[in-house]
Design an enzyme around this catalytic site. Structure first.
Site, PDB file in Angstrom:
ATOM      1  N   MET A 127       0.961  -1.151  -0.062  1.00  0.00           N
ATOM      2  CA  MET A 127       0.006  -0.143  -0.025  1.00  0.00           C
ATOM      3  C   MET A 127       0.856   1.111  -0.008  1.00  0.00           C
ATOM      4  O   MET A 127       0.500   2.232   0.342  1.00  0.00           O
ATOM      5  CB  MET A 127      -1.173   0.118   1.185  1.00  0.00           C
ATOM      6  CG  MET A 127      -1.963  -1.178   1.246  1.00  0.00           C
ATOM      7  SD  MET A 127      -3.396  -0.821   2.161  1.00  0.00           S
ATOM      8  CE  MET A 127      -2.720  -0.567   3.874  1.00  0.00           C
ATOM      9  N   ALA A 146       4.242   3.966   1.336  1.00  0.00           N
ATOM     10  CA  ALA A 146       4.841   4.331   2.316  1.00  0.00           C
ATOM     11  C   ALA A 146       6.076   3.522   2.506  1.00  0.00           C
ATOM     12  O   ALA A 146       5.974   3.183   3.596  1.00  0.00           O
ATOM     13  CB  ALA A 146       3.928   4.779   3.296  1.00  0.00           C
ATOM     14  N   HIS A 203       8.982   1.005   3.278  1.00  0.00           N
ATOM     15  CA  HIS A 203       9.951   1.080   4.463  1.00  0.00           C
ATOM     16  C   HIS A 203      10.850   0.042   4.231  1.00  0.00           C
ATOM     17  O   HIS A 203      10.691  -0.676   3.295  1.00  0.00           O
ATOM     18  CB  HIS A 203       9.295   1.175   5.820  1.00  0.00           C
ATOM     19  CG  HIS A 203       8.345   0.151   5.918  1.00  0.00           C
ATOM     20  ND1 HIS A 203       8.490  -1.205   5.995  1.00  0.00           N
ATOM     21  CD2 HIS A 203       7.016   0.252   6.095  1.00  0.00           C
ATOM     22  CE1 HIS A 203       7.473  -1.987   6.187  1.00  0.00           C
ATOM     23  NE2 HIS A 203       6.355  -1.041   6.291  1.00  0.00           N
ATOM     24  N   GLY A 248      10.781  -3.069   5.810  1.00  0.00           N
ATOM     25  CA  GLY A 248      10.111  -4.096   5.573  1.00  0.00           C
ATOM     26  C   GLY A 248      10.052  -4.589   4.037  1.00  0.00           C
ATOM     27  O   GLY A 248      10.166  -5.631   3.544  1.00  0.00           O
ATOM     28  N   HIS A 249       9.244  -3.412   3.399  1.00  0.00           N
ATOM     29  CA  HIS A 249       9.021  -3.658   1.996  1.00  0.00           C
ATOM     30  C   HIS A 249      10.381  -3.877   1.287  1.00  0.00           C
ATOM     31  O   HIS A 249      10.186  -4.629   0.334  1.00  0.00           O
ATOM     32  CB  HIS A 249       8.293  -2.438   1.318  1.00  0.00           C
ATOM     33  CG  HIS A 249       7.148  -1.866   1.771  1.00  0.00           C
ATOM     34  ND1 HIS A 249       6.894  -0.868   2.835  1.00  0.00           N
ATOM     35  CD2 HIS A 249       6.087  -2.663   2.115  1.00  0.00           C
ATOM     36  CE1 HIS A 249       5.818  -0.821   3.101  1.00  0.00           C
ATOM     37  NE2 HIS A 249       4.963  -1.864   2.852  1.00  0.00           N
ATOM     38  N   VAL A 255      10.657  -7.454   9.354  1.00  0.00           N
ATOM     39  CA  VAL A 255      12.150  -6.441   9.403  1.00  0.00           C
ATOM     40  C   VAL A 255      11.686  -5.609  10.541  1.00  0.00           C
ATOM     41  O   VAL A 255      10.593  -5.103  10.554  1.00  0.00           O
ATOM     42  CB  VAL A 255      12.507  -5.857   8.108  1.00  0.00           C
ATOM     43  CG1 VAL A 255      13.453  -4.838   8.426  1.00  0.00           C
ATOM     44  CG2 VAL A 255      12.541  -6.642   7.032  1.00  0.00           C
ATOM     45  N   SER A 312       6.570  -0.579  10.122  1.00  0.00           N
ATOM     46  CA  SER A 312       5.168  -0.366   9.489  1.00  0.00           C
ATOM     47  C   SER A 312       4.969   0.947   9.160  1.00  0.00           C
ATOM     48  O   SER A 312       5.285   2.102   9.646  1.00  0.00           O
ATOM     49  CB  SER A 312       4.034  -0.708  10.740  1.00  0.00           C
ATOM     50  OG  SER A 312       2.892  -0.401  10.174  1.00  0.00           O
ATOM     51  N   ARG A 314       2.307   2.373   9.365  1.00  0.00           N
ATOM     52  CA  ARG A 314       1.643   3.114  10.376  1.00  0.00           C
ATOM     53  C   ARG A 314       2.333   3.712  11.485  1.00  0.00           C
ATOM     54  O   ARG A 314       2.009   4.351  12.287  1.00  0.00           O
ATOM     55  CB  ARG A 314       0.346   2.322  10.881  1.00  0.00           C
ATOM     56  CG  ARG A 314      -0.609   2.026   9.752  1.00  0.00           C
ATOM     57  CD  ARG A 314      -1.838   1.372  10.447  1.00  0.00           C
ATOM     58  NE  ARG A 314      -3.238   1.397   9.242  1.00  0.00           N
ATOM     59  CZ  ARG A 314      -3.326   0.407   8.584  1.00  0.00           C
ATOM     60  NH1 ARG A 314      -2.719  -0.809   8.452  1.00  0.00           N
ATOM     61  NH2 ARG A 314      -4.565   0.619   7.760  1.00  0.00           N
TER      62      ARG A 314
END
Ligand code: AMP
Length: 326
Positions: free
Chosen positions: A73, A75, A77, A79-80, A222, A231, A233
């Site tokens: 989605m 934004a 970071h 992790g992505h 991560v 996240s 968020r």
């Protein structure tokens, strides 16, 4: 329905325009002649009859570029970034990595954070460029969901607990958009994070039950240096909420350590986790449970396949995390 075997030409399906990527997105399905080379039997009428799904999947593709998709989605970071790295590795040399960025209205509750969900397009573009992404797919909500859109995909077992219980309709939105992305982008594989463990399990189930020819790859969570799971968020958190949020991971670790001493009772294993979370005055637990990682059903007794899962609010921001017990 149009009968591909009788048309004599090349079978193709594509997705229309997707910027410069449209060419890559057209997958050629072999013409009838090459089907004979596959695991099929020509019947008396000269028709290739294939009687099982696995054989259909073995048909050679004319354009065998391996495409690996990372649905997000935005934004973006670390992790992505890790998911994209795994996608690149999975795609291999000559393969391609596709990232989708779509804030999916269907998976947000009315009054949720759909409107205010961060959409830093330029930063995300740069992130993708630096990560070596080949295709960035960023559709509009209007194109994804036409006004009289009326078909959706629902998983009816694994989605009944945890996030599914706290966020009714959420997984219907997730399954529907992922099914659409799979159809549009036709990936060979897709990477999902274990941070959203239930989502990963449900997508695996959807792919199995609806026969999507897509390999699903799970990627480890991560974390920030203080243990908080990355996240999009996290940026909603105030400074003091951010300071307290790593308590979730510390709580899961405390439960795991207690379980490692041989304790089997889920309630007893969860007690130290509750104590740790209680040290963060801003944390409000939504759920804290030990689950069977296969069925996602609550486990009274912890075992080798157990997973400890938590969801908690810090102010209005809801965070989730999980940890394998062993
Ligand atoms: P989202 O953009 O939040 O919808 O997440 C897109 C994908 O990234 C999902 O498969 C998530 O599970 C995964 N993801 C999000 N955060 C993390 C993280 N901290 N570590 C690994 N994967 C993550």
């Amino acid at each position: 329905m149009h009968d591909g075997l009788s048309c004599g030409g090349r079978w193709k399906f594509g997705v229309g325009e997707l910027g410069g990527a449209a060419r890559k997105l057209t997958r050629a399905i072999p013409p009838p002649d090459s089907l004979a080379a596959g695991p099929s039997l020509r019947n008396d009428c000269g028709v290739n009859v294939v009687r099982n799904i696995a054989s259909v999947l073995l048909w050679p593709r004319r354009n065998p570029i391996r495409r690996v998709l990372v649905p997000t989605m935005g934004a973006l970071h670390h992790g992505h970034g890790e998911l994209i790295r795994i996608a690149r590795e999975t795609a291999g040399e000559g393969g391609e990595v596709a990232v989708s960025i779509f804030v999916n209205p269907l998976q947000f509750a009315p009054g949720g954070d759909y409107e205010k969900y961060p959409r830093p397009e330029k930063v995300d573009d740069e992130f993708c460029r630096n990560a070596g992404v080949d295709i960035l797919f960023r559709p509009s909500a209007e194109e994804m969901y036409v006004p009289d859109f009326s078909v959706s995909v629902e998983e009816n077992s694994l989605a009944n607990t945890l996030e599914g219980k706290s966020r009714p309709g959420h997984f219907r939105g997730v399954c529907t958009v992922v099914a659409k992305l799979f159809h549009i982008l036709a990936p060979d594989a897709a990477v999902f994070g274990e941070k959203d463990f239930q989502q990963l399990a449900i997508i695996r189930r959807m792919v199995r039950d609806l026969n999507f020819p897509v390999e699903i790859i799970g990627a480890p969570t991560v974390r920030e240096p203080d243990g908080l799971a990355c996240s999009s968020r996290n940026q909603y958190l105030s400074a003091v909420e951010r300071e307290q949020a790593p308590v979730l991971q510390r709580a899961l670790q405390a439960a795991r350590q207690f379980g490692a001493r041989g304790e089997r009772s889920a309630e007893k294993i969860l007690a130290p986790a509750r104590e740790v979370i209680a040290t963060a005055p801003l944390a409000r637990i939504d759920y804290l449970e030990i689950m069977n990682a296969e069925t996602l059903l609550p486990a009274g007794e912890a075992g080798p396949g157990s997973l400890i899962v938590v969801a908690a609010f810090f102010g209005k921001t809801r965070l989730i995390d999980n940890l394998r017990l062993s």
